[in-house]
Design a protein around this motif. Sequence first.
Motif, PDB file in Angstrom:
ATOM      1  N   ARG A 605       0.732  -1.165   0.132  1.00  0.00           N
ATOM      2  CA  ARG A 605       0.124   0.127  -0.068  1.00  0.00           C
ATOM      3  C   ARG A 605       0.956   1.358   0.023  1.00  0.00           C
ATOM      4  O   ARG A 605       0.532   2.378  -0.614  1.00  0.00           O
ATOM      5  N   TYR A 606       2.063   1.215   0.820  1.00  0.00           N
ATOM      6  CA  TYR A 606       3.007   2.362   0.481  1.00  0.00           C
ATOM      7  C   TYR A 606       3.539   2.613  -0.675  1.00  0.00           C
ATOM      8  O   TYR A 606       3.558   3.828  -1.218  1.00  0.00           O
ATOM      9  N   ALA A 607       3.847   1.666  -1.342  1.00  0.00           N
ATOM     10  CA  ALA A 607       4.302   1.755  -2.750  1.00  0.00           C
ATOM     11  C   ALA A 607       3.359   2.525  -3.652  1.00  0.00           C
ATOM     12  O   ALA A 607       3.642   3.419  -4.432  1.00  0.00           O
ATOM     13  N   LYS A 608       2.087   2.104  -3.515  1.00  0.00           N
ATOM     14  CA  LYS A 608       0.898   2.676  -4.365  1.00  0.00           C
ATOM     15  C   LYS A 608       0.379   4.017  -4.014  1.00  0.00           C
ATOM     16  O   LYS A 608       0.277   5.095  -4.797  1.00  0.00           O
ATOM     17  N   GLU A 609       0.263   4.206  -2.664  1.00  0.00           N
ATOM     18  CA  GLU A 609      -0.272   5.432  -2.140  1.00  0.00           C
ATOM     19  C   GLU A 609       0.797   6.434  -2.185  1.00  0.00           C
ATOM     20  O   GLU A 609       0.686   7.737  -2.509  1.00  0.00           O
ATOM     21  N   TYR A 610       2.050   6.284  -2.041  1.00  0.00           N
ATOM     22  CA  TYR A 610       3.069   7.342  -1.885  1.00  0.00           C
ATOM     23  C   TYR A 610       3.489   7.875  -3.112  1.00  0.00           C
ATOM     24  O   TYR A 610       4.055   8.961  -3.607  1.00  0.00           O
ATOM     25  N   TYR A 611       3.432   6.889  -4.109  1.00  0.00           N
ATOM     26  CA  TYR A 611       3.508   7.361  -5.639  1.00  0.00           C
ATOM     27  C   TYR A 611       2.476   8.352  -5.938  1.00  0.00           C
ATOM     28  O   TYR A 611       2.880   9.423  -6.531  1.00  0.00           O
ATOM     29  N   ARG A 612       1.352   8.041  -5.380  1.00  0.00           N
ATOM     30  CA  ARG A 612       0.157   9.060  -5.449  1.00  0.00           C
ATOM     31  C   ARG A 612       0.579  10.263  -4.943  1.00  0.00           C
ATOM     32  O   ARG A 612       0.080  11.699  -5.541  1.00  0.00           O
ATOM     33  N   ILE A 613       0.932  10.160  -3.768  1.00  0.00           N
ATOM     34  CA  ILE A 613       1.569  11.639  -3.146  1.00  0.00           C
ATOM     35  C   ILE A 613       2.401  12.403  -3.446  1.00  0.00           C
ATOM     36  O   ILE A 613       2.349  13.558  -3.797  1.00  0.00           O
ATOM     37  N   VAL A 614       3.216  11.662  -4.177  1.00  0.00           N
ATOM     38  CA  VAL A 614       4.390  12.312  -4.955  1.00  0.00           C
ATOM     39  C   VAL A 614       3.812  13.083  -6.173  1.00  0.00           C
ATOM     40  O   VAL A 614       4.100  14.440  -6.407  1.00  0.00           O
ATOM     41  N   GLN A 615       2.937  12.528  -6.862  1.00  0.00           N
ATOM     42  CA  GLN A 615       2.159  13.361  -8.105  1.00  0.00           C
ATOM     43  C   GLN A 615       1.672  14.409  -7.771  1.00  0.00           C
ATOM     44  O   GLN A 615       1.773  15.336  -8.165  1.00  0.00           O
ATOM     45  N   GLU A 616       0.893  14.270  -6.552  1.00  0.00           N
ATOM     46  CA  GLU A 616       0.040  15.536  -5.955  1.00  0.00           C
ATOM     47  C   GLU A 616       1.019  16.504  -5.700  1.00  0.00           C
ATOM     48  O   GLU A 616       0.750  17.691  -5.929  1.00  0.00           O
ATOM     49  N   GLU A 617       2.007  16.240  -4.938  1.00  0.00           N
ATOM     50  CA  GLU A 617       2.862  17.448  -4.325  1.00  0.00           C
ATOM     51  C   GLU A 617       3.593  17.925  -5.442  1.00  0.00           C
ATOM     52  O   GLU A 617       3.786  19.225  -5.496  1.00  0.00           O
ATOM     53  N   LEU A 618       3.982  17.179  -6.430  1.00  0.00           N
ATOM     54  CA  LEU A 618       4.712  17.933  -7.694  1.00  0.00           C
ATOM     55  C   LEU A 618       3.899  18.646  -8.431  1.00  0.00           C
ATOM     56  O   LEU A 618       4.198  19.846  -9.055  1.00  0.00           O
ATOM     57  N   GLU A 619       2.479  18.380  -8.776  1.00  0.00           N
ATOM     58  CA  GLU A 619       1.468  19.085  -9.341  1.00  0.00           C
ATOM     59  C   GLU A 619       1.480  20.246  -8.650  1.00  0.00           C
ATOM     60  O   GLU A 619       1.213  21.461  -9.180  1.00  0.00           O
ATOM     61  N   ARG A 620       1.393  20.528  -7.267  1.00  0.00           N
ATOM     62  CA  ARG A 620       1.261  21.652  -6.507  1.00  0.00           C
ATOM     63  C   ARG A 620       2.353  22.813  -6.666  1.00  0.00           C
ATOM     64  O   ARG A 620       2.157  23.790  -6.552  1.00  0.00           O
ATOM     65  N   MET A 621       3.410  22.046  -6.789  1.00  0.00           N
ATOM     66  CA  MET A 621       4.705  22.921  -7.116  1.00  0.00           C
ATOM     67  C   MET A 621       4.777  23.521  -8.518  1.00  0.00           C
ATOM     68  O   MET A 621       5.505  24.326  -8.608  1.00  0.00           O
ATOM     69  N   GLY A 622       4.173  22.715  -9.462  1.00  0.00           N
ATOM     70  CA  GLY A 622       4.118  23.172 -10.931  1.00  0.00           C
ATOM     71  C   GLY A 622       5.448  22.929 -11.523  1.00  0.00           C
ATOM     72  O   GLY A 622       5.917  23.524 -12.545  1.00  0.00           O
ATOM     73  N   GLY A 623       6.374  21.709 -11.055  1.00  0.00           N
ATOM     74  CA  GLY A 623       7.455  21.561 -11.698  1.00  0.00           C
ATOM     75  C   GLY A 623       7.888  20.325 -11.483  1.00  0.00           C
ATOM     76  O   GLY A 623       7.289  19.506 -10.477  1.00  0.00           O
ATOM     77  N   ASP A 624       9.067  19.575 -12.082  1.00  0.00           N
ATOM     78  CA  ASP A 624       9.508  18.357 -11.826  1.00  0.00           C
ATOM     79  C   ASP A 624       8.568  17.370 -12.069  1.00  0.00           C
ATOM     80  O   ASP A 624       9.102  16.117 -11.763  1.00  0.00           O
ATOM     81  N   GLU A 625       7.463  17.531 -12.729  1.00  0.00           N
ATOM     82  CA  GLU A 625       6.692  16.315 -12.862  1.00  0.00           C
ATOM     83  C   GLU A 625       7.011  15.490 -14.104  1.00  0.00           C
ATOM     84  O   GLU A 625       7.071  14.431 -13.970  1.00  0.00           O
ATOM     85  N   GLY A 626       7.828  15.978 -14.717  1.00  0.00           N
ATOM     86  CA  GLY A 626       8.590  15.228 -15.862  1.00  0.00           C
ATOM     87  C   GLY A 626       9.340  13.847 -15.281  1.00  0.00           C
ATOM     88  O   GLY A 626       9.526  13.107 -15.946  1.00  0.00           O
ATOM     89  N   CYS A 627       9.746  14.275 -13.914  1.00  0.00           N
ATOM     90  CA  CYS A 627      10.704  13.222 -13.505  1.00  0.00           C
ATOM     91  C   CYS A 627       9.994  11.736 -13.203  1.00  0.00           C
ATOM     92  O   CYS A 627      10.532  10.835 -13.069  1.00  0.00           O
ATOM     93  N   ILE A 628       8.478  11.858 -13.178  1.00  0.00           N
ATOM     94  CA  ILE A 628       7.862  10.476 -12.747  1.00  0.00           C
ATOM     95  C   ILE A 628       6.811  10.211 -13.808  1.00  0.00           C
ATOM     96  O   ILE A 628       6.058   9.535 -13.654  1.00  0.00           O
TER      97      ILE A 628
END
Length: 629
Positions: A605-628
């Motif tokens: 569950r950590y693998a799935k949920e924290y991938y989602r959390i990283v996506q959400e955080e990067l979207e808020r920052m407006g950058g580095d999304e391309g890394c994932i």
Amino acid sequence: MTILLIGDRRVLNIFMFTRKGKPKFMKNVRGMNFEQLTKQESDMLYSLYQEPFINQRILSETTGHSLGVVNRSLKHLMSRGYLDGHAQLTAKSRELFKSCMPANAIILAAGFGMRMVPINISTPKALLEVNGERMIDRLIVQLHEVGVADITVVVGFMKDSFEYLIDEYGVRLAYAPAYASTNNIHSLNIVADRIDNTYIVPCDIWCDRNPFRRQELYSWYMVSDLVDETSDVRVNRKMELVKILPNTGGNGMVGISYLTGKEADIVKKRIQSFAMDKDYENKFWEEALYQGNRMIVAAKVVHSSDVVEINTYEQLRELDSESGQLRTDAIDIICKVLHARPDEITDITVLKKGMTNRSFLFSCRGRKYIMRIPGEGTDRLIDRRQEASVYQAVAGKRLCDDIAYIDPANGYKITVFWERARVCDPSDEHDVRRCMERLREFHGMKLAVGNEFDIFAQIGFYESMWNGTPSIYKDYQKTKESVFRLRGYIDAHAEEKVLTHIDAVPDNFLLIDADGREEVRLIDWEYAGMQDPHVDIAMFCIYAMYGREYVDRLIDAYFTEGCGRETRIKIYCYIAACGLLWSNWCEFKRNLGVEFGEYSLQQYRYAKEYYRIVQEELERMGGDEGCIR
């Protein structure tokens, strides 16, 4: 119920165990009606079955009951037609004997026998030798002596070691697949349909005198006349087994039982029911014998010298000091390292089985030590030479446990036991802050070793150890692809690589009393290697099963001066990657028969949920999304 058994002549067979048409106690048999007899009355009948009646006094001596009980029992047996006017057995009593005659036996031999460390590493407990004879062989021979040839041995741990019993004694082997994660209720459930005029026998009993008989008249459970502080029951005046308060001293529970009639039916149904209930996974089968605060079967009391339960290395040594199985690699190493004799190694106590190793506590000349013995499949997972080099790197820095011995070839390790020590409580803020402070001090030393711990390479390595078996998770490939997309962000924000513990989980932080002051040490450096030190923060979180709020609190406890957003997101990436890492590790161990329950699922569950959390955080920052992406 259909189960897979190994039958005669090494042939693998499918047996259908069905209820036999055998009459039950208290039921009509050949036109006979059997009334419920008391234990005392049954004892009278059995004594008279063996020898004709002479007088009440002799009968009292042979049964152990008072003259008053003997006289009352004789009158009742005569009035009910079990004895004639001369106290001789009638046709009715002989039919009763036939209906209750032992038909089969079940020997429970599936478990690890963890308390037998260090012997159980290489030998199942049932196969230990006492006075030159294996325990299970002796039990089978004693059953044969009383005419019980239909014997099923329920096996699990090192099941192949029992194969010889098929040809040697004509027994059946029944495999209990859940032996590693459940107790013997589940082992007995495998053959529950066989319970009908049945001896149920634990495999770790050494009987000087044969405890079995050709004739039985009632259901019983065997206890010792020796007072045992750990026992749950005692025998009352009515020869019933009643529950007692913990640590008040009861009769030692031997574990052998005989079940016939209505008690056999009751126990059979309860065992089958309990096996479906998760609350009973770690219970003993004896739970099925209780009705309220007492057992539904009578007590059978034996002298403690006649029947011995062998649970520990020291009990075996006491019973047979010449047993060849007392000499094991672990004992030999201890003797060599500590310059001790085998009899100076005392107080051997198994510690809680770890996720990777087995360990036991022992005393030698007034000092306590812990010996670690690598667990199943560990040689394929851990490079012990690298581990030994890590211990060399941290030696003398008051970072780790006090090592008395470590073998870089096989992973055996002896450490000094700290009397006043406890593990970190991940729910205690003081503990967590002290451990994070110590962890940061360790990272600040910037120690170096020759090996690196590559998280993504290890994920693939553990997957390769499944030997082609697919993941139990249906969306595994999708989850793996998502986690691997995080690698770009990690590489872009990784810190300088230094010696990192990797397994920096709460249980591996010891808070010790060192001359009146609290000191934090880290133990179990098996996975340690060069890596971004912030991996250790992620590892602590996922083992403690922290939610998002507590993950952030832990990060703040480590970064007392504040943690930048990019670093926090990188730690989230590590949580996702390490979750998949340990999920894959759990899947490998599951294939070896070792189950970790909720821990395994939570890592995935950590693998799935924290991938989602990283996506959400990067979207808020407006950058580095391309890394994932």
